[in-house]
Design a protein around this motif. Structure first.
Motif, mmCIF file in Angstrom:
data_model
loop_
_atom_site.group_PDB
_atom_site.id
_atom_site.type_symbol
_atom_site.label_atom_id
_atom_site.label_comp_id
_atom_site.label_asym_id
_atom_site.label_seq_id
_atom_site.Cartn_x
_atom_site.Cartn_y
_atom_site.Cartn_z
ATOM 1 N N PHE F 59 0.824 -1.199 0.000
ATOM 2 C CA PHE F 59 0.000 0.000 0.000
ATOM 3 C C PHE F 59 0.864 1.257 0.000
ATOM 4 C CE2 PHE F 59 -2.252 3.474 2.092
ATOM 5 C CZ PHE F 59 -3.414 3.527 1.353
ATOM 6 N N TRP F 60 1.880 1.291 0.830
ATOM 7 C CA TRP F 60 2.726 2.487 0.901
ATOM 8 C C TRP F 60 3.677 2.562 -0.298
ATOM 9 C CZ3 TRP F 60 0.311 5.700 3.564
ATOM 10 C CH2 TRP F 60 -0.330 5.342 4.742
ATOM 11 N N ASP F 62 2.757 1.732 -3.270
ATOM 12 C CA ASP F 62 1.901 2.366 -4.272
ATOM 13 C C ASP F 62 1.666 3.846 -3.955
ATOM 14 O OD1 ASP F 62 1.614 0.098 -5.798
ATOM 15 O OD2 ASP F 62 -0.309 -0.472 -4.948
ATOM 16 N N HIS F 63 1.464 4.120 -2.683
ATOM 17 C CA HIS F 63 1.163 5.488 -2.250
ATOM 18 C C HIS F 63 2.308 6.440 -2.602
ATOM 19 C CE1 HIS F 63 -0.818 8.428 0.418
ATOM 20 N NE2 HIS F 63 0.377 8.723 0.886
ATOM 21 N N LYS F 64 3.527 6.017 -2.260
ATOM 22 C CA LYS F 64 4.681 6.869 -2.571
ATOM 23 C C LYS F 64 4.787 7.143 -4.073
ATOM 24 C CE LYS F 64 8.446 6.206 0.772
ATOM 25 N NZ LYS F 64 9.640 5.367 1.048
ATOM 26 N N ALA F 66 2.387 6.914 -6.384
ATOM 27 C CA ALA F 66 1.258 7.688 -6.909
ATOM 28 C C ALA F 66 1.406 9.163 -6.563
ATOM 29 C CB ALA F 66 -0.055 7.136 -6.357
#
Lengths: 156, 156, 156, 156, 156, 156, 156, 156
Positions: F59-60, F62-64, F66
């Motif tokens: 999740f993180w 992907d978050h970073k 994005a």
């Protein structure tokens, strides 16, 4: 003609992080124009009274100077594409946090740079940023990726 | 390519303060473009009726002219980076104060210029400005500092 | 539930024009809330130093007060539906012209009130207004028409 | 029906300055609604993980919490009429400076509160404020003056 | 480098008023870029279906075309400094009035051009304009004055 | 000097639709600058962790990534004149729909491209667009018409 | 407490379409407040001179009136949730098209109402609308659906 | 009187997540008003043709309906304090992603809700959100914390 990106470099003025980013971006051939506050410490403190007349009260001495500096900083932040804000090891650096808030409210993408010691204290600022970095090289890498799509180990 | 700053010079039209600022900025090699209202007094008064037809009623004579002038002034103020507003010794100069209010609401940094006699009467205008000056040289010094970071006695 | 209109009354503080408009609007039963700057002259001049501490320099005395007043005036102008600006017979009244410019840039409908003597000097301000009046009764008539559609001799 | 003013109280959470302002305003009968960040320290730190799931990495623990808090703080700042920002004696308080910058960019009138020790370090923040105070009583006095026009020794 | 002014020419497409303004401005050496809707009548009507596919229902035929044209017109109006709107002798020309309203809401200075017959019917449009003209020469004269400060009989 | 149009090409990255539009526009000699997200799939997924450090939690990761991509995409969309959004045959492509919504709220003219199968599912997106296309050629035709007024069979 | 919707009814003033919409909405119990221009024709024409003094020139007679009406119309359009614009069978009705353009630029949802004869002439206005109706009942049906989700034959 | 928060619930319409949030918020006594698109599937699909007349072409059938729905959805999103967007297990749900982009560009705090399967595909949407949830209870917990400062295990 490709877009030229305006990058504002806010914050700490006692190390050479700006120069590292600028020379790194130059080495990569990035189409960028960097701007920053006046980083000459004494000028920045005294510009108001030096130009507009001395003040016996230190508060107004500071006030005059801070307002003259604001002519530069608010204009350049308002016209930038990306705002990089660095928090150094020392000092309060409230102006850096102020700039980060100012840029956020203007919807400017903010990149924060600071060491791990400041992580908890800067959590609100970091949470408003699109990237949290520790080194000038990381900022250069982000600019290289964002502007030209380059990512070491992937696109070369 | 460094940024070119757009500076709007509003207000008094009977002395050569604009020329002093423009030549001062030129001497310093500042990357600036100055703009201003039409400063030819009779043209400014009569432009509406001269182009659009005479009006027997002085109110509409003035109205037509003021609206044609507004095409220029509001556009240039709206596109400027900094607005300088000078209040001279004489006349009501309500248009200068209007411009200062207009620029403030648009978040333009305002530099005011006036003599000490007007200090109390201009307190609301001064309080909305980021610098209150008395002379064209002070304006040039501010521009030199804000744009290039130069401050006499400090950075040279 | 009909809309309540917020009307800001800017400008001259030495005659009872505000009271005339307020009582006129009340007599007509108009759904309006009036606001204005603090009209107590001494308070308005001294509020900054009275609350925040004395200043030996009159410029900063004025500056502190004008900024405290700006908390009120800019907020109320920014939230008003209509701004009425009156220019009296005397004084410079630059704050009135400043407010007119400020309101114009925010796209607030401006109603100006002044005597015929000021017509030429106020031509830029008048040209930015949607109505130029001479008396409080005219302002009340405009509000009555704008808000309720009443026009004496027509709709009754 | 008079206007109700929304006042956001940002910054330091370890002393009772908010309560002093709130009770002072209540004593004066001011039509105000106060809001603030969540001032329960542990909740504020942990709200993200408590609701959305634990994070082994402290950075993401902080990130989740700061973003949940931002839902509250940015909304309330954005809807306030006046933002008061207090800097206490201790800690970095970068979130307070961030809020001041955020509020400034939204054109909210900012009232800063801090002791004399922080004057130089906060000069940029002070320069963006419309009032610089040291005590909760001064904030109450300003609100009383701004909202109701009351000024002790003048209007009573 | 002086500012280049972007002038959008909206409205009537059956006479050569645009060409007259463009050549007049060229003769004066004005730094202007003119833009306009597509003035080829059949293209303007059919662009939607010609590119995106035929529609048996005339309403959707028109809808597709009008939306494709809106890509051009709204973009150019939104980026113009001045919007000139001409109403010709014939036809409904509701798109011209729409453009005038659109430009007004964006705070673009509007110059209207029409013959005396339309004066009453266009009073709301005229009242939102900063100049009401009858001929292309008057528009050129306004541009010459607004951009360069030239006014025949005054400044030469 | 004619206006250069900035066209942002959002959405599907697995076919050569961008290249077709770019070469088509080049063949027509259109004054356009195209921009797009980074279309190198692996770079786009990994840019965050590659530059800012690995994340064990996907999740993180992907978050970073994005958020780093958002520095590019939101800036370019915000500065574009027209946004083209293509939905391909496969995948969820929620980022494309997100971009369409983002562009719509900024009042950017949106051109959508997708096959007939997606018509019902994309009806809200299509309804916010000014043109719904199926092929790159149609987009080129629209740009040619919008920018230069060319329409095959009509204006040549 | 459910939201009250503000609906502005612009355009034709010679038939009872407003009354039909208002009574239809009342019958459905919709939480709406309707507003409109002053629809008393003579008042609307003469309000300027009746309040502010006669004008011998019909142009200024109209100008004064149109500007006074603009105080009402621009304020109400700017504060509405939905703008309905009706074009009747007769007259130029340029003010209706102006209002449609004004509302569009403010991102207000526009519902247009007109007969089939005007379809081609109104294609630009229709293309900027979210619904094109022919009857007051259709407007009421849209309001009932948009506000309460009611759709005859579906939800009852 | 405390602030009432407007919460828009966008996205999936086939499960009872909205009801769970609404009843959860009611149980906590939160001062909230919820709004949403019309969630009656057939009404939402057919509202355009049911009110405005049938369309033989499914594209225009959908177009009419989507535009009528947009009157509701864009208005309510634009006036909300917080936008919650849920992505369900099935369907493309491009309208949900569109709403998330639309809300982001308007600076609305966005809370996303979706299951772990969609994590990678929704990474751009998640990265624009201030909270990423999986259950209605988490949304209620966030609202309870954001609005009232309640956090289970901390503040009770």
């Amino acid at each position: 003609m490709t877009k030229t990106w305006n990058i504002y470099l806010s914050g700490e003025i006692h190390t050479d992080w700006r120069e590292q980013i600028i020379s790194g971006a130059s080495d990569r051939g990035l189409p960028v124009i960097f701007s920053s506050p006046v980083t000459h410490h004494e000028s920045s403190d005294d510009c108001g009274v030096a130009i507009l007349g001395a003040e016996p009260d230190k508060f107004w001495h500071d006030h005059k100077g801070a307002q003259v500096n604001a002519i530069r900083t608010r204009t350049l932040i308002g016209q930038s594409d990306i705002v990089v804000v660095r928090f150094g090891e020392k000092y309060k650096q409230w102006n850096a946090a102020f700039d980060a808030g100012f840029a956020s409210a203007l919807n400017k993408p903010v990149i924060v740079m600071h060491g791990p010691d400041h992580q908890h204290a800067l959590k609100e600022v970091d949470a408003a940023a699109l990237a949290v970095t520790q080194t000038p090289l990381q900022v250069v890498d982000i600019l290289d990726y964002v502007i030209k799509g380059n990512l070491a180990g992937y696109t070369q």
